[in-house]
Design a protein around this motif. Structure first.
Motif, PDB file in Angstrom:
ATOM      1  N   VAL A  43       1.038  -1.058  -0.181  1.00  0.00           N
ATOM      2  CA  VAL A  43      -0.008   0.022   0.154  1.00  0.00           C
ATOM      3  C   VAL A  43       0.887   1.172  -0.154  1.00  0.00           C
ATOM      4  O   VAL A  43       0.580   2.178  -0.849  1.00  0.00           O
ATOM      5  CB  VAL A  43      -0.898  -0.049   1.316  1.00  0.00           C
ATOM      6  N   LEU A  44       1.744   1.070   1.128  1.00  0.00           N
ATOM      7  CA  LEU A  44       2.754   2.283   1.073  1.00  0.00           C
ATOM      8  C   LEU A  44       3.690   2.403  -0.198  1.00  0.00           C
ATOM      9  O   LEU A  44       3.977   3.612  -0.814  1.00  0.00           O
ATOM     10  CB  LEU A  44       3.565   2.126   2.026  1.00  0.00           C
ATOM     11  N   PHE A  45       4.016   1.253  -1.036  1.00  0.00           N
ATOM     12  CA  PHE A  45       4.687   1.351  -2.203  1.00  0.00           C
ATOM     13  C   PHE A  45       3.899   1.994  -3.181  1.00  0.00           C
ATOM     14  O   PHE A  45       4.711   2.872  -3.914  1.00  0.00           O
ATOM     15  CB  PHE A  45       4.855  -0.176  -2.379  1.00  0.00           C
ATOM     16  N   PHE A  46       2.829   1.702  -3.384  1.00  0.00           N
ATOM     17  CA  PHE A  46       2.111   2.315  -4.448  1.00  0.00           C
ATOM     18  C   PHE A  46       1.837   3.784  -4.295  1.00  0.00           C
ATOM     19  O   PHE A  46       1.679   4.574  -5.245  1.00  0.00           O
ATOM     20  CB  PHE A  46       0.822   1.575  -4.985  1.00  0.00           C
ATOM     21  N   THR A  47       1.439   3.678  -3.065  1.00  0.00           N
ATOM     22  CA  THR A  47       1.152   5.501  -2.631  1.00  0.00           C
ATOM     23  C   THR A  47       2.444   6.175  -2.978  1.00  0.00           C
ATOM     24  O   THR A  47       2.229   7.523  -3.635  1.00  0.00           O
ATOM     25  CB  THR A  47       0.661   5.675  -1.088  1.00  0.00           C
ATOM     26  N   LYS A  50      15.062  -5.207   3.410  1.00  0.00           N
ATOM     27  CA  LYS A  50      14.671  -5.792   2.281  1.00  0.00           C
ATOM     28  C   LYS A  50      13.082  -4.850   2.076  1.00  0.00           C
ATOM     29  O   LYS A  50      12.885  -4.599   0.815  1.00  0.00           O
ATOM     30  CB  LYS A  50      14.510  -7.023   2.252  1.00  0.00           C
ATOM     31  N   GLY A  51      12.401  -4.788   2.884  1.00  0.00           N
ATOM     32  CA  GLY A  51      11.401  -3.990   2.852  1.00  0.00           C
ATOM     33  C   GLY A  51      11.541  -2.380   2.341  1.00  0.00           C
ATOM     34  O   GLY A  51      10.949  -1.968   1.496  1.00  0.00           O
ATOM     35  N   PHE A  52      12.517  -1.961   2.795  1.00  0.00           N
ATOM     36  CA  PHE A  52      12.957  -0.586   2.441  1.00  0.00           C
ATOM     37  C   PHE A  52      13.282  -0.532   0.893  1.00  0.00           C
ATOM     38  O   PHE A  52      13.187   0.429   0.156  1.00  0.00           O
ATOM     39  CB  PHE A  52      13.976   0.280   3.522  1.00  0.00           C
ATOM     40  N   SER A  53      14.073  -1.647   0.569  1.00  0.00           N
ATOM     41  CA  SER A  53      14.521  -1.623  -0.609  1.00  0.00           C
ATOM     42  C   SER A  53      13.426  -1.929  -1.712  1.00  0.00           C
ATOM     43  O   SER A  53      13.438  -1.269  -2.851  1.00  0.00           O
ATOM     44  CB  SER A  53      15.413  -3.075  -0.769  1.00  0.00           C
ATOM     45  N   ILE A  54      12.377  -2.545  -1.289  1.00  0.00           N
ATOM     46  CA  ILE A  54      11.212  -2.703  -2.243  1.00  0.00           C
ATOM     47  C   ILE A  54      10.455  -1.431  -2.449  1.00  0.00           C
ATOM     48  O   ILE A  54      10.034  -0.947  -3.271  1.00  0.00           O
ATOM     49  CB  ILE A  54      10.324  -3.947  -1.432  1.00  0.00           C
ATOM     50  N   PHE A  55      10.444  -0.760  -1.255  1.00  0.00           N
ATOM     51  CA  PHE A  55       9.554   0.451  -1.077  1.00  0.00           C
ATOM     52  C   PHE A  55      10.536   1.545  -1.859  1.00  0.00           C
ATOM     53  O   PHE A  55       9.911   2.383  -2.916  1.00  0.00           O
ATOM     54  CB  PHE A  55       9.895   0.989   0.332  1.00  0.00           C
ATOM     55  N   ASN A 102      11.445   4.491  -7.310  1.00  0.00           N
ATOM     56  CA  ASN A 102      12.051   4.695  -8.715  1.00  0.00           C
ATOM     57  C   ASN A 102      11.297   4.409  -9.849  1.00  0.00           C
ATOM     58  O   ASN A 102      11.370   4.777 -11.069  1.00  0.00           O
ATOM     59  CB  ASN A 102      13.531   4.233  -8.904  1.00  0.00           C
ATOM     60  N   LEU A 103      10.255   3.602  -9.655  1.00  0.00           N
ATOM     61  CA  LEU A 103       9.166   3.057 -10.537  1.00  0.00           C
ATOM     62  C   LEU A 103       8.347   4.256 -10.946  1.00  0.00           C
ATOM     63  O   LEU A 103       8.152   4.770 -12.228  1.00  0.00           O
ATOM     64  CB  LEU A 103       8.456   1.771 -10.180  1.00  0.00           C
TER      65      LEU A 103
END
Length: 512
Positions: A21-25, A152-157, A162-163
């Motif tokens: 959720v935070l990733f896409f936000t 790893k979570g921060f790396s995904i975030f 960057n996406l």
């Protein structure tokens, strides 16, 4: 695709659903930010005859000045944003507020009027200040202390960040070329609206993090007013603050340039930041917390140096790309914003590779601490400017420079960023005193903003000294500073008192 339930939250692909959720936000928020950033300086200097339509027709010096102030303020406002979250609303609601303000800001920029330009930038500054530090802190809050998935979570975030940047820089230039500057600004606003909708939809997955401080938590907390009031009980620290304020006021009268009062205000702000840091340090209960706090401050200096060089992408490098680079490819003129997308594209391609290199070093008991990664990243990023030096030399010889120099520069910048930036976010959450978590994240982003101001100043100085001198100076300073931190690594690691040791032990147990 399925989810599993842990004691507190659902998981997806080995991480809490809230992370996505935070990733896409954040992805859509960064689309809006980097999309606007990619065209900001070029829009300011664009003349009436510009291929994409008339801009503001400012001089490069004026554009660099505003760019530096904007990048600085967009992150410095993270400090009151962190305070608002820590003391009043909680991180989750403060992020919501920031997203709404950002929608208004980007929407205002789409209006073709000078008042809308400055109003829109002001709203974006306020919105990022509310959103940026707190959404990052929420990512850390999804994981328990010592959870090896945190990095790893921060790396995904970070990939989400960057996406969003890659999508923005790939599209914005084309939109501007076809429909004009304000259509590009409007597209950034639409992206931010998508981010807000994702965040609203995903509230059920993040309801357990970033909530408003409880009465009990507020009782155990120390207000900033009380912290500052304690400065009057310490003559030495009060004297330091008074001297800094006096120097700041003096600079307001003597600094050369049209924005000398701006620099005076900046120095006054920095004086109060120093006072705040002194009082926070004094309020910490144990020597371990104080030692970690000092290391955290050093990491902030690394952040300033790193971003002072890296943010040339939106300023000096952007103008250089627009005015001195041969951008023709197979008969097609590549829009300048697309080159900024190289950084995001390289991150997506290389993130796993760089992460695996560090993971293997850690499992082999080789140096892989956060400070080492940050220093190494600063060195690698700085070396990327060697290619900009070569680009300037080619331009001086031939009247234009090839695109390959930009590609190589962004490649090195990206590798440096992958080494430094993701772990620096995580490093703050590991070392920051719990009751100042959001505030320290705000100070991290304020350091990023100060780096942005340094970038703007370097852009201004390039008008006098030339790009060759500026790029050479960046290489020398970043490499020297990074090597200095590496030389001091052992005593600095002792001062962290094993903040990262638990995760290292867990990594080793998994390897066995």
């Amino acid at each position: 695709m399925s989810t599993t339930t842990t004691a507190n939250q659902k998981e997806l692909w080995g991480h809490p659903v809230g992370l996505y959720v935070l990733f896409f936000t954040e992805m859509w928020e960064r689309f809006s930010y980097y999309g606007m950033r990619a065209i900001l300086v070029i829009y300011m200097i664009a003349e009436a005859s510009h291929i994409d339509g008339p801009g503001l027709s400012w001089s490069k010096l004026e554009a660099y000045q505003l760019y530096g102030w904007y990048v600085m303020l967009v992150y410095v406002i993270s400090i009151p944003g962190g305070i608002l979250a820590d003391k009043v609303l909680g991180q989750r609601k403060t992020v919501m507020l920031g997203a709404v303000i950002l929608c208004l800001g980007h929407g205002t920029l789409a209006i073709e009027a000078e008042w809308a330009f400055f109003t829109g930038l002001s709203l974006i500054i306020l919105g990022v200040g509310c959103l940026k530090p707190n959404i990052s802190t929420m990512v850390g809050g999804l994981y328990k202390k010592g959870d090896i998935r945190r990095d790893k979570g921060f790396s995904i975030f970070y990939i989400g960040i960057n996406l969003g940047s890659l999508l923005a820089t790939s599209v914005i230039g084309l939109v501007v070329a076809k429909w004009g500057w304000h259509a590009g600004f409007g597209l950034a606003g639409i992206a931010m609206l998508l981010g807000l909708l994702v965040y609203v939809w995903g509230q059920k997955y993040i309801s357990h993090v970033g909530n408003k401080p409880t009465v009990e938590e507020m009782k155990n907390d120390v207000s900033l007013v009380k912290i500052f009031s304690n400065i009057f009980k310490s003559p030495a620290q009060l004297a330091v603050l008074v001297i800094l304020l006096a120097l700041s006021l003096y600079s307001g009268f003597t600094f050369e340039g049209v924005d000398h009062w701006g620099y005076g205000a900046l120095f006054i702000f920095l004086s109060f930041v120093v006072g705040l840091l002194m009082m926070i340090f004094k309020s910490l209960e144990t020597q371990i917390l104080k030692d970690r706090f000092l290391v955290l401050l050093l990491s902030f200096l690394l952040v300033i140096v790193f971003w002072g060089a890296f943010e040339q992408a939106g300023g000096l490098m952007s103008v250089y790309t627009e005015t001195k680079t041969d951008r023709m490819l197979l008969g097609y003129l590549i829009p300048t914003p697309m080159f900024q997308g190289l950084n995001a594209g390289f991150i997506i391609l290389l993130a796993v590779w760089v992460a695996n290199i560090w993971a293997k070093r850690k499992l082999k008991n080789k140096e892989a601490s956060s400070l080492f990664k940050m220093a190494t990243g600063t060195i690698i990023m700085g070396l990327g400017f060697v290619f900009m030096i070569l680009a300037v030399r080619e331009y001086d010889a031939n009247g234009s420079s090839g695109m390959q120099w930009l590609v190589l520069a962004y490649l090195f910048h990206t590798i440096g960023e992958l080494c430094s930036s993701p772990v620096s976010l995580s490093f703050v959450t590991k070392l920051a005193p719990v009751k100042y978590a959001s505030l320290m994240m705000g100070l991290y982003f304020a350091a990023t903003g100060l780096g942005g101001k340094v970038a703007g100043i370097l852009g201004e100085k390039s008008e006098h000294f030339g790009e060759y001198t500026i790029f050479t100076g960046i290489v020398i300073f970043t490499v020297a500073f990074g090597l200095l931190v590496i030389a001091l690594l052992k005593p600095l690691k002792r001062l962290t008192h094993g903040a990262e040791d638990n995760e290292r032990l867990l990594d080793a147990s998994i390897a066995e």
